[in-house]
Design an enzyme around this catalytic site. Structure first.
Site, PDB file in Angstrom:
ATOM      1  N   LYS A 151      19.393  -2.148 -26.786  1.00  0.00           N
ATOM      2  CA  LYS A 151      18.317  -2.770 -27.579  1.00  0.00           C
ATOM      3  C   LYS A 151      18.866  -3.182 -28.934  1.00  0.00           C
ATOM      4  CE  LYS A 151      14.904  -2.073 -24.645  1.00  0.00           C
ATOM      5  NZ  LYS A 151      13.854  -2.963 -24.173  1.00  0.00           N
ATOM      6  N   HIS A 267      16.379  -4.650 -11.347  1.00  0.00           N
ATOM      7  CA  HIS A 267      15.254  -4.675 -12.292  1.00  0.00           C
ATOM      8  C   HIS A 267      14.119  -5.454 -11.620  1.00  0.00           C
ATOM      9  CE1 HIS A 267      12.980  -5.291 -15.997  1.00  0.00           C
ATOM     10  NE2 HIS A 267      13.817  -4.498 -16.647  1.00  0.00           N
TER      11      HIS A 267
HETATM   12  C1  RUB Z   1      12.948  -0.606 -21.346  1.00  0.00           C
HETATM   13  C2  RUB Z   1      12.343  -1.857 -20.871  1.00  0.00           C
HETATM   14  C3  RUB Z   1      12.614  -2.227 -19.449  1.00  0.00           C
HETATM   15  C4  RUB Z   1      11.494  -1.645 -18.646  1.00  0.00           C
HETATM   16  C5  RUB Z   1      10.785  -2.509 -17.638  1.00  0.00           C
HETATM   17  O1  RUB Z   1      12.936  -0.518 -22.756  1.00  0.00           O
HETATM   18  O2  RUB Z   1      11.608  -2.534 -21.551  1.00  0.00           O
HETATM   19  O3  RUB Z   1      12.827  -3.570 -19.276  1.00  0.00           O
HETATM   20  O4  RUB Z   1      12.110  -0.589 -17.991  1.00  0.00           O
HETATM   21  O5  RUB Z   1       9.784  -1.797 -16.974  1.00  0.00           O
HETATM   22  P1  RUB Z   1      12.256   0.692 -23.543  1.00  0.00           P
HETATM   23  P2  RUB Z   1       9.886  -1.284 -15.460  1.00  0.00           P
HETATM   24  O6  RUB Z   1      12.912   1.952 -23.069  1.00  0.00           O
HETATM   25  O7  RUB Z   1      12.539   0.396 -24.992  1.00  0.00           O
HETATM   26  O8  RUB Z   1      10.795   0.665 -23.219  1.00  0.00           O
HETATM   27  O9  RUB Z   1      11.085  -0.395 -15.409  1.00  0.00           O
HETATM   28  O10 RUB Z   1       8.615  -0.570 -15.233  1.00  0.00           O
HETATM   29  O11 RUB Z   1      10.064  -2.466 -14.590  1.00  0.00           O
END
Ligand code: RUB
Length: 411
Positions: A151, A267
């Site tokens: 991030k 993802h």
């Molecule tokens: C993680 C983030 C990912 C999510 C997506 O960032 O935003 O893209 O995992 O969601 P943070 P999912 O840890 O800062 O929230 O895994 O439910 O598809």
């Protein structure tokens, strides 16, 4: 419609000859009529009787509604309705999750689950590495894997990305990854990023810590395998693909290509457009089953109610779909991610058990001590859960965890 009915209530269909789906249906029509319309549209019927349909075709290829329980209907599709082509998710989805969503007579319809017969599961190869393969690469046989998403999700240069990964690894994390929107932007070219991240992973290994980082290769279909080959040649130890935007066939193409020799982290960005409405769309469970069939080695399944993304009421069932032994494939590592921080790790592990990858972006990079401290706090939270020690007690002797609990609290 065409004088034929697709209702066979009370009948059992042979699970070796049928793809069996469960749909939740909302309609102003009586549910029997709605069910009949779905089964007709998705197999041999249409909105009106047609002179070309005969009892032989409908008897052999017509879908069968075998059960109606409340608003959930069970529909069996004869295996002959599916391509004999080896493993075609596009064709499977057009049958089990196609036109029915647009039928005007239905207010809502949601595919909740699907069970495939062996004749179809055997067309797919499943994960090349799977949960066990990833664990072997990391030399971490039992404890949950602990990861981070670099991030901010866009903005860091290759140098700063590599520095982030190094700090995360020196804090103890086993995994890190690109975020879903980062692929090959000018501010962070994929070649430079892959090379620099690989160098820090080598450095960590020399220092005695093994870690992998997933490089996002999500790209247009005709280039994705080539891009994955290139990132491998630049040193990538894992690749990532966004399955909903790239398609299931992209995962399958990567997994089945013999030149791809690293695990695939999957993802699911954009899945919320399809999975979030409890009365319409497709639940995550069928997607999880399809990703495993196509060869995903790890898949985001949500945080089991603990994180920032809204949770599916049946999220737990995805754990079974990742790791269950009712299909002829290696188990796929479930990834819990999205608004995770050390204070929610215990709640996740309570539901997931230890065979899980828990990862945090903001919950690492937002730590008062920075990325290394955030990584340590996440690992300490996982260690507390693994050892069965209450996290607050563990925090008394672990500064980074204590700081994280002070900042974000405990779920
Ligand atoms: C993680 C983030 C990912 C999510 C997506 O960032 O935003 O893209 O995992 O969601 P943070 P999912 O840890 O800062 O929230 O895994 O439910 O598809």
């Amino acid at each position: 419609m065409d004088g034929y009915t697709y209702l066979h209530l009370g009948e059992t269909v042979d699970p070796d000859r049928y793809v069996i789906c469960k749909y939740r249906v909302t309609s102003k029509l009586p549910i029997e009529k709605a069910a009949d319309a779905i089964a007709a549209e998705q197999s041999t019927g249409t909105w009106t009787g047609i002179s070309t349909l005969d009892p032989e075709i409908i008897g052999r290829l017509g879908a069968r509604v075998t059960d109606i329980s409340g608003d959930v209907i069970t529909v069996g599709f004869p295996v002959e309705d599916f391509s004999v082509e080896v493993g075609s998710v596009p064709q499977i989805l057009s049958v089990i999750a196609g036109n029915l969503f647009g039928l005007g007579a239905l207010d809502g319809v949601r595919l909740e689950d699907v069970v495939f017969p062996r004749e179809i599961t055997s067309q797919f190869k499943g994960p090349k590495f799977g949960a066990e393969g990833i664990r072997r690469m990391l030399d971490r046989p039992e404890k949950p894997l602990v990861g981070t998403i670099v991030k901010p999700k866009i903005g860091l240069s290759p140098e700063r990305t590599a520095q982030y990964v190094y700090e995360a690894g020196s804090g103890g994390l086993t995994n890190s990854k690109d975020d879903e929107t980062l692929v090959d932007q000018a501010f962070c070219p994929i070649e430079d990023r892959t090379v620099m991240v690989s160098e820090v992973l080598d450095r960590l290994e020399e220092e005695g810590h093994r870690m992998i980082h997933a490089i996002n290769v999500s790209a247009r279909t005709d280039r994705i395998v080539e891009l994955a080959e290139r990132v491998q040649s630049w040193g990538a130890r894992q690749i990532m693909v966004d399955v909903i935007t790239c398609g299931f066939s992209a995962v399958q193409a990567l997994a089945e290509d013999p030149s791809i020799k690293v695990p695939i982290h999957v993802h699911r960005t954009m899945h919320g457009a399809i999975t979030k409405n409890p009365l319409h769309g497709v639940a995550m469970l069928p997607f999880t089953k399809l990703v495993r069939m196509c060869g995903g080695d790890a898949l985001h399944i949500g945080t089991l109610g603990a994180g920032k993304m809204s949770a599916d009421v049946h999220e737990d069932s995805n754990l079974g779909a990742c790791l269950g032994d009712d299909v002829p494939y290696r188990g796929m590592m479930p990834v819990c991610s999205g608004g995770v921080y050390p204070g929610v790790v215990g709640a996740i592990v309570e539901r997931s058990g230890f065979n899980v990858q828990i990862q945090a972006g903001g919950g690492v990079a937002g730590h008062p001590d920075g990325v290394r401290g955030g990584a340590m706090a996440m690992c300490q939270a996982v260690d507390a859960a693994y050892e069965g020690v209450p996290v607050q007690e563990y925090a008394e002797t672990h500064r980074e965890l204590r700081l994280a609990l002070e900042k974000w609290g405990l779920k």
